[in-house]
Every structure is written in structure tokens, then in C-alpha cells.
Scaffold this motif. Structure first.
Motif, mmCIF file in Angstrom:
data_model
loop_
_atom_site.group_PDB
_atom_site.id
_atom_site.type_symbol
_atom_site.label_atom_id
_atom_site.label_comp_id
_atom_site.label_asym_id
_atom_site.label_seq_id
_atom_site.Cartn_x
_atom_site.Cartn_y
_atom_site.Cartn_z
ATOM 1 N N GLY A 48 0.830 -1.208 0.000
ATOM 2 C CA GLY A 48 0.000 0.000 0.000
ATOM 3 C C GLY A 48 0.859 1.250 0.000
ATOM 4 O O GLY A 48 0.643 2.187 -0.782
ATOM 5 N N ILE A 49 1.865 1.271 0.867
ATOM 6 C CA ILE A 49 2.794 2.410 0.916
ATOM 7 C C ILE A 49 3.605 2.484 -0.366
ATOM 8 O O ILE A 49 3.843 3.574 -0.896
ATOM 9 C CB ILE A 49 3.698 2.320 2.164
ATOM 10 N N GLU A 50 4.000 1.344 -0.903
ATOM 11 C CA GLU A 50 4.745 1.352 -2.171
ATOM 12 C C GLU A 50 3.923 2.001 -3.277
ATOM 13 O O GLU A 50 4.438 2.812 -4.058
ATOM 14 C CB GLU A 50 5.139 -0.072 -2.573
ATOM 15 N N LYS A 51 2.634 1.689 -3.351
ATOM 16 C CA LYS A 51 1.767 2.286 -4.371
ATOM 17 C C LYS A 51 1.669 3.805 -4.178
ATOM 18 O O LYS A 51 1.694 4.557 -5.149
ATOM 19 C CB LYS A 51 0.376 1.657 -4.336
ATOM 20 N N VAL A 52 1.567 4.239 -2.920
ATOM 21 C CA VAL A 52 1.532 5.677 -2.640
ATOM 22 C C VAL A 52 2.815 6.333 -3.139
ATOM 23 O O VAL A 52 2.780 7.343 -3.851
ATOM 24 C CB VAL A 52 1.332 5.949 -1.125
ATOM 25 N N ILE A 53 3.953 5.762 -2.791
ATOM 26 C CA ILE A 53 5.247 6.322 -3.195
ATOM 27 C C ILE A 53 5.346 6.410 -4.717
ATOM 28 O O ILE A 53 5.730 7.439 -5.274
ATOM 29 C CB ILE A 53 6.416 5.503 -2.612
ATOM 30 N N VAL A 54 5.002 5.329 -5.391
ATOM 31 C CA VAL A 54 5.103 5.287 -6.853
ATOM 32 C C VAL A 54 4.209 6.353 -7.501
ATOM 33 O O VAL A 54 4.644 7.104 -8.372
ATOM 34 C CB VAL A 54 4.761 3.872 -7.383
ATOM 35 N N ASN A 55 2.945 6.450 -7.060
ATOM 36 C CA ASN A 55 2.036 7.420 -7.672
ATOM 37 C C ASN A 55 2.411 8.862 -7.329
ATOM 38 O O ASN A 55 2.280 9.753 -8.164
ATOM 39 C CB ASN A 55 0.583 7.128 -7.304
ATOM 40 N N VAL A 56 2.908 9.095 -6.129
ATOM 41 C CA VAL A 56 3.324 10.447 -5.750
ATOM 42 C C VAL A 56 4.573 10.853 -6.530
ATOM 43 O O VAL A 56 4.627 11.942 -7.107
ATOM 44 C CB VAL A 56 3.543 10.546 -4.223
ATOM 45 N N LEU A 57 5.573 9.992 -6.560
ATOM 46 C CA LEU A 57 6.820 10.340 -7.257
ATOM 47 C C LEU A 57 6.638 10.505 -8.763
ATOM 48 O O LEU A 57 7.348 11.288 -9.382
ATOM 49 C CB LEU A 57 7.888 9.278 -7.013
ATOM 50 N N LEU A 80 3.972 5.014 7.495
ATOM 51 C CA LEU A 80 4.362 6.132 6.625
ATOM 52 C C LEU A 80 5.100 7.203 7.425
ATOM 53 O O LEU A 80 6.113 7.747 6.983
ATOM 54 C CB LEU A 80 3.127 6.753 5.968
ATOM 55 N N LEU A 81 4.598 7.496 8.624
ATOM 56 C CA LEU A 81 5.253 8.498 9.470
ATOM 57 C C LEU A 81 6.615 7.996 9.953
ATOM 58 O O LEU A 81 7.576 8.766 9.999
ATOM 59 C CB LEU A 81 4.360 8.868 10.647
ATOM 60 N N ALA A 82 6.707 6.708 10.296
ATOM 61 C CA ALA A 82 7.987 6.121 10.694
ATOM 62 C C ALA A 82 8.977 6.182 9.531
ATOM 63 O O ALA A 82 10.167 6.471 9.732
ATOM 64 C CB ALA A 82 7.799 4.680 11.168
ATOM 65 N N LEU A 83 8.504 5.916 8.333
ATOM 66 C CA LEU A 83 9.351 6.003 7.153
ATOM 67 C C LEU A 83 9.906 7.418 7.002
ATOM 68 O O LEU A 83 11.107 7.608 6.792
ATOM 69 C CB LEU A 83 8.568 5.606 5.888
ATOM 70 N N ILE A 104 4.601 -6.646 8.521
ATOM 71 C CA ILE A 104 5.536 -6.842 7.400
ATOM 72 C C ILE A 104 5.826 -5.501 6.718
ATOM 73 O O ILE A 104 5.434 -5.259 5.582
ATOM 74 C CB ILE A 104 5.024 -7.901 6.392
ATOM 75 N N PRO A 105 6.580 -4.615 7.394
ATOM 76 C CA PRO A 105 6.837 -3.269 6.868
ATOM 77 C C PRO A 105 8.017 -3.220 5.894
ATOM 78 O O PRO A 105 8.989 -2.499 6.102
ATOM 79 C CB PRO A 105 7.132 -2.471 8.136
ATOM 80 N N TYR A 106 7.916 -3.996 4.833
ATOM 81 C CA TYR A 106 9.004 -4.093 3.858
ATOM 82 C C TYR A 106 8.596 -3.435 2.541
ATOM 83 O O TYR A 106 7.497 -3.676 2.037
ATOM 84 C CB TYR A 106 9.377 -5.555 3.619
ATOM 85 N N LEU A 107 9.503 -2.627 2.004
ATOM 86 C CA LEU A 107 9.265 -1.927 0.735
ATOM 87 C C LEU A 107 10.228 -2.477 -0.313
ATOM 88 O O LEU A 107 11.022 -1.752 -0.892
ATOM 89 C CB LEU A 107 9.455 -0.410 0.927
ATOM 90 N N ASP A 108 10.148 -3.767 -0.549
ATOM 91 C CA ASP A 108 11.117 -4.428 -1.414
ATOM 92 C C ASP A 108 10.795 -4.384 -2.899
ATOM 93 O O ASP A 108 11.619 -4.775 -3.712
ATOM 94 C CB ASP A 108 11.297 -5.888 -0.980
#
Length: 182
Positions: A48-57, A80-83, A104-108
Motif C-alpha cells: 500500500g505504501i509502495e503504491k503511494v510512493i510510486v504514484n506520488v513520485l 508512513l510516518l515512521a518512514l 511486514i513493513p518491507y518496501l522491497d
């Protein structure tokens, strides 16, 4: 390049807006927000966070990410805040969000360079727990579009809903250790 570049539960507003909004587990449609580039949910601390990062960037106009709404069971907002605060650890070959309370907080599935760019160029506004549309709209309206220094990457990876399966054994171990402690 077509934007947004990866699928998800979101709506697109004005792609030239400097603001992306993540409503976590809250229904973004009921908030009736405006003046954002993209607004949607994020339930998981990994893909979910990976999708946010990809669409934002992948949208060079976005320089501000508002994280609001009711927290998910996977602690996507806290993650997200910890990141943003702590970054990632690459110990053992995985990219783990330091300080995440998620299982499972992995952004692999995205490059470390993309994560670094996200952390450098995107201002994250913490409204986790806030569901008041007036407060969220004020935050949207207060974001000014600051110039991003790096051009968007030509291609960003597609994040699939089955990406988490490679962590299935770790999830089972985590769950079993919590059951034994309880």
C-alpha cells in the motif's frame, strides 16, 4: 506517461495540484475534499505504501502528502510516518521501515533510490486519526507547490496485491509468537 501509474483505491483530482491525500482506512469519497492531485486509501504497511510512493513520485507536481483518516489494522499511517522520520534499514537485503509497528513493513518492490527521493522531496503532513473534512481541507489548501528538484523516473514498477506473499512465513511466525505470548 499515463498518471497515476499504478492501480489502487483512489480518485484523481487536478493532476497539477501539489497535494496527494491518503485517507488510510477512511472513506475518501465521503470527505468531499477538493484541490488535490490524488486522494485515496492505504491499508497496508508494505505494498500500500509502495503504491503511494510510486504514484506520488511519478507526478512531478506533487510535493506534499497528507496522511489522515482512521488508522488501518496494518498501521499504514504509523508506518508512513515512521518512514518519513526514520527511513529504511537494508540489513539482510530487505528494505524495512525503521520503527514501523506493522507486521511486514518491507518496501522491497521499489528501488531504494525511489524511497530516498520520496523522503527528500515530499513533505508529509501528519493528520493520522483526523476525519474532519474541514481540518483536512485546510491542510490541503495550506500546501504550496514547491519545486521538486528531480525529474520523475521514466518507469516506476507496478506493485501487485500478491507482493506480500513472499513474507507469508514471517507473518505466520509473527502471529504465532503473539499467540504464544498472549
Amino acid at each position: 506517461m499515463k498518471w497515476p501509474v499504478t492501480s489502487g483505491d483512489y480518485i484523481v483530482g487536478n493532476p497539477k495540484s501539489p497535494v496527494a491525500v491518503v485517507t488510510l482506512a477512511s472513506d475518501y469519497q465521503s470527505l468531499n475534499l477538493k484541490n488535490y492531485a490524488i486522494c485515496g486509501t492505504c491499508f497496508t504497511e508494505n505494498f500500500g505504501i509502495e503504491k503511494v510512493i510510486v504514484n506520488v513520485l511519478s507526478n512531478s507536481h506533487i510535493s506534499c502528502l497528507i496522511v489522515c483518516g482512521k488508522e488501518s489494522d496494518h498501521f499504514a499511517g504509523q508506518s508512513l510516518l515512521a518512514l518519513a522520520e526514520n527511513g529504511i534499514s537494508t540489513f539482510g537485503g530487505s528494505k524495512k521501515i525503521i520503527g514501523s509497528e506493522g507486521v511486514i513493513p518491507y518496501l522491497d518492490d521499489i528501488p531504494a533510490t525511489a524511497i530516498s527521493r520520496f523522503l527528500r522531496e515530499i513533505e508529509i503532513i501528519d493528520l493520522v486519526g483526523t476525519t474532519d473534512p474541514t481540518v483536512i481541507q485546510q491542510a490541503i489548501d495550506s500546501c504550496s507547490g514547491k519545486e521538486r528538484s528531480e525529474a520523475p523516473e521514466i518507469s516506476m514498477p507496478e506493485i501487485h496485491e500478491h507482493s506480500w506473499k513472499k513474507y507469508e512465513n514471517e507473518v505466520k511466525q509473527n502471529v504465532m509468537s503473539k499467540i504464544k505470548k498472549g
